[in-house]
Design a protein around this motif. Structure first.
Motif, mmCIF file in Angstrom:
data_model
loop_
_atom_site.group_PDB
_atom_site.id
_atom_site.type_symbol
_atom_site.label_atom_id
_atom_site.label_comp_id
_atom_site.label_asym_id
_atom_site.label_seq_id
_atom_site.Cartn_x
_atom_site.Cartn_y
_atom_site.Cartn_z
ATOM 1 N N GLY A 146 -39.758 16.612 34.852
ATOM 2 C CA GLY A 146 -39.399 17.454 33.916
ATOM 3 C C GLY A 146 -40.392 17.733 33.018
ATOM 4 O O GLY A 146 -39.917 18.734 32.081
ATOM 5 N N SER A 147 -41.362 17.265 33.234
ATOM 6 C CA SER A 147 -42.703 17.685 32.179
ATOM 7 C C SER A 147 -43.811 18.549 32.896
ATOM 8 O O SER A 147 -44.201 18.186 33.819
ATOM 9 C CB SER A 147 -43.147 16.442 31.517
ATOM 10 N N TRP A 148 -44.570 19.123 31.973
ATOM 11 C CA TRP A 148 -45.867 19.890 32.457
ATOM 12 C C TRP A 148 -46.861 18.478 32.418
ATOM 13 O O TRP A 148 -46.792 17.787 31.648
ATOM 14 C CB TRP A 148 -46.184 20.989 31.332
ATOM 15 N N ARG A 149 -47.875 18.967 33.099
ATOM 16 C CA ARG A 149 -48.853 18.132 33.065
ATOM 17 C C ARG A 149 -49.464 18.044 31.536
ATOM 18 O O ARG A 149 -49.702 19.111 30.869
ATOM 19 C CB ARG A 149 -50.209 18.607 33.901
ATOM 20 N N LYS A 150 -50.123 17.117 31.277
ATOM 21 C CA LYS A 150 -50.481 17.074 29.664
ATOM 22 C C LYS A 150 -51.738 18.024 29.456
ATOM 23 O O LYS A 150 -51.880 18.723 28.356
ATOM 24 C CB LYS A 150 -50.996 15.692 29.373
ATOM 25 N N GLU A 151 -52.526 18.451 30.422
ATOM 26 C CA GLU A 151 -53.619 19.423 30.182
ATOM 27 C C GLU A 151 -53.050 20.750 30.008
ATOM 28 O O GLU A 151 -53.523 21.525 29.189
ATOM 29 C CB GLU A 151 -54.542 19.473 31.461
ATOM 30 N N ALA A 152 -52.044 21.073 30.720
ATOM 31 C CA ALA A 152 -51.418 22.381 30.411
ATOM 32 C C ALA A 152 -50.492 22.285 29.057
ATOM 33 O O ALA A 152 -50.718 23.437 28.286
ATOM 34 C CB ALA A 152 -50.369 22.863 31.526
ATOM 35 N N ALA A 153 -49.747 21.560 28.872
ATOM 36 C CA ALA A 153 -49.062 21.312 27.526
ATOM 37 C C ALA A 153 -50.225 21.061 26.432
ATOM 38 O O ALA A 153 -49.836 22.055 25.470
ATOM 39 C CB ALA A 153 -48.243 19.876 27.403
ATOM 40 N N GLY A 154 -51.224 20.543 26.336
ATOM 41 C CA GLY A 154 -52.160 20.522 25.411
ATOM 42 C C GLY A 154 -52.864 21.952 25.206
ATOM 43 O O GLY A 154 -53.025 22.408 24.084
ATOM 44 N N PHE A 155 -53.296 22.729 26.469
ATOM 45 C CA PHE A 155 -53.568 24.019 26.283
ATOM 46 C C PHE A 155 -52.783 25.026 25.452
ATOM 47 O O PHE A 155 -53.247 25.835 24.599
ATOM 48 C CB PHE A 155 -54.060 24.556 27.590
ATOM 49 N N LEU A 156 -51.525 24.541 25.794
ATOM 50 C CA LEU A 156 -50.529 25.510 24.916
ATOM 51 C C LEU A 156 -50.536 25.312 23.383
ATOM 52 O O LEU A 156 -50.526 26.276 22.585
ATOM 53 C CB LEU A 156 -49.198 25.306 25.476
ATOM 54 N N GLU A 157 -50.673 23.964 23.417
ATOM 55 C CA GLU A 157 -50.371 23.413 21.896
ATOM 56 C C GLU A 157 -51.529 23.885 21.089
ATOM 57 O O GLU A 157 -51.866 24.342 19.979
ATOM 58 C CB GLU A 157 -50.356 21.873 21.642
ATOM 59 N N ASP A 158 -53.038 23.364 21.684
ATOM 60 C CA ASP A 158 -54.164 23.819 21.060
ATOM 61 C C ASP A 158 -54.529 25.323 20.767
ATOM 62 O O ASP A 158 -55.082 25.444 20.098
ATOM 63 C CB ASP A 158 -55.391 23.215 21.824
ATOM 64 N N ASN A 159 -54.046 26.251 21.741
ATOM 65 C CA ASN A 159 -54.328 27.463 21.637
ATOM 66 C C ASN A 159 -53.159 28.420 21.117
ATOM 67 O O ASN A 159 -53.289 29.704 21.521
ATOM 68 C CB ASN A 159 -55.036 28.095 22.972
ATOM 69 N N GLU A 160 -52.224 27.765 20.542
ATOM 70 C CA GLU A 160 -50.938 28.637 20.318
ATOM 71 C C GLU A 160 -51.429 29.956 19.611
ATOM 72 O O GLU A 160 -51.025 31.150 19.829
ATOM 73 C CB GLU A 160 -50.024 27.988 19.378
ATOM 74 N N ALA A 161 -52.201 29.641 18.182
ATOM 75 C CA ALA A 161 -52.576 31.083 17.427
ATOM 76 C C ALA A 161 -53.241 32.282 18.463
ATOM 77 O O ALA A 161 -52.771 33.483 18.527
ATOM 78 C CB ALA A 161 -53.347 30.795 16.517
ATOM 79 N N ALA A 162 -54.333 31.750 19.372
ATOM 80 C CA ALA A 162 -54.887 32.779 19.962
ATOM 81 C C ALA A 162 -53.878 33.118 21.185
ATOM 82 O O ALA A 162 -54.046 34.427 21.737
ATOM 83 C CB ALA A 162 -56.198 32.007 20.738
ATOM 84 N N LEU A 163 -53.066 32.424 21.901
ATOM 85 C CA LEU A 163 -52.128 33.015 22.828
ATOM 86 C C LEU A 163 -51.056 34.005 22.187
ATOM 87 O O LEU A 163 -50.918 34.757 22.973
ATOM 88 C CB LEU A 163 -51.514 31.912 23.667
#
Ligand SMILES: Cc1cc2nc3c(=O)[nH]c(=O)nc-3n(C[C@H](O)[C@H](O)[C@H](O)COP(=O)(O)O)c2cc1C
Length: 176
Positions: A60-77
């Protein structure tokens, strides 16, 4: 008109990487510039007008690399056109039925809501028992998931073609 698209992915055993590569290929064939990169290797979103982000799903979880990408780049995304996909269910039938409606980790939903993806897709995945460790094999059995390659290349191609069309202004971006 040069549109540059990042296709970022997180994988454990490679199935999701191949889905990302297929999406990149379809975008490229449609005349877009697509870079397909592991999410943890992306340095800068500045060159990209659009981002496709996908992850394999484990318990039920995303891989941490994708979750981290989403978190770290929220503003740019949030300033870009974003499409999201998960690669998970194995077994015949509709992927969202196999997961009983699950499409995306609940924990990450608030970030996704702030980013506002154009679409969130759930694709069938693939699991090869030869590659899995003992615990993973037990887990798959416990959740009664099938092993094998259930990836639906037609569904993936159609989704990517829809992204290309939306970016080229041929059809309105689909909303979910
Ligand atoms: C231990 C284990 C747990 C899994 N948990 C889920 C899950 O919760 N939901 C789901 O849809 N798929 C689940 N899967 C299936 C994988 O997400 C699927 O095989 C995916 O395509 C693997 O991608 P990868 O090769 O890129 O790592 C699980 C697979 C394993 C081996």
């Amino acid at each position: 008109m040069d549109i540059r698209v990042l296709v970022a992915y997180a994988t454990k055993y490679g199935a999701t990487q191949e889905i990302a590569e297929k999406i990149g290929e379809v975008l490229g064939q449609a005349g877009l510039q697509a870079d397909v990169l592991a999410a943890d290797r992306v340095k800068d979103l500045a060159p990209y007008q659009a981002v496709v982000l996908g992850s394999a799903v484990y318990i039920g979880s995303w891989r941490k690399e994708a979750a981290g990408f989403l978190e770290d780049n929220e503003a740019a995304l949030a300033k870009r056109k974003v499409w999201i996909f998960s690669s998970g269910p194995t077994g015949p039938g509709d992927p969202v039925e196999l997961t009983q409606g699950w499409k995306f980790p609940e924990k990450l939903q608030p970030i996704a809501d702030r980013i506002g993806p154009r679409d969130t897709a759930l694709f069938h995945g693939a699991s090869d028992p030869k590659k899995l460790n003992f615990i993973e094999k037990r887990m798959l059995k416990m959740v009664k998931a099938s092993s094998g390659d259930f990836r639906d290349w037609d569904a993936i191609t159609a989704w990517a073609a829809g992204i290309a069309a939306a970016l080229k202004g041929e059809t309105p971006a689909s909303e979910t």
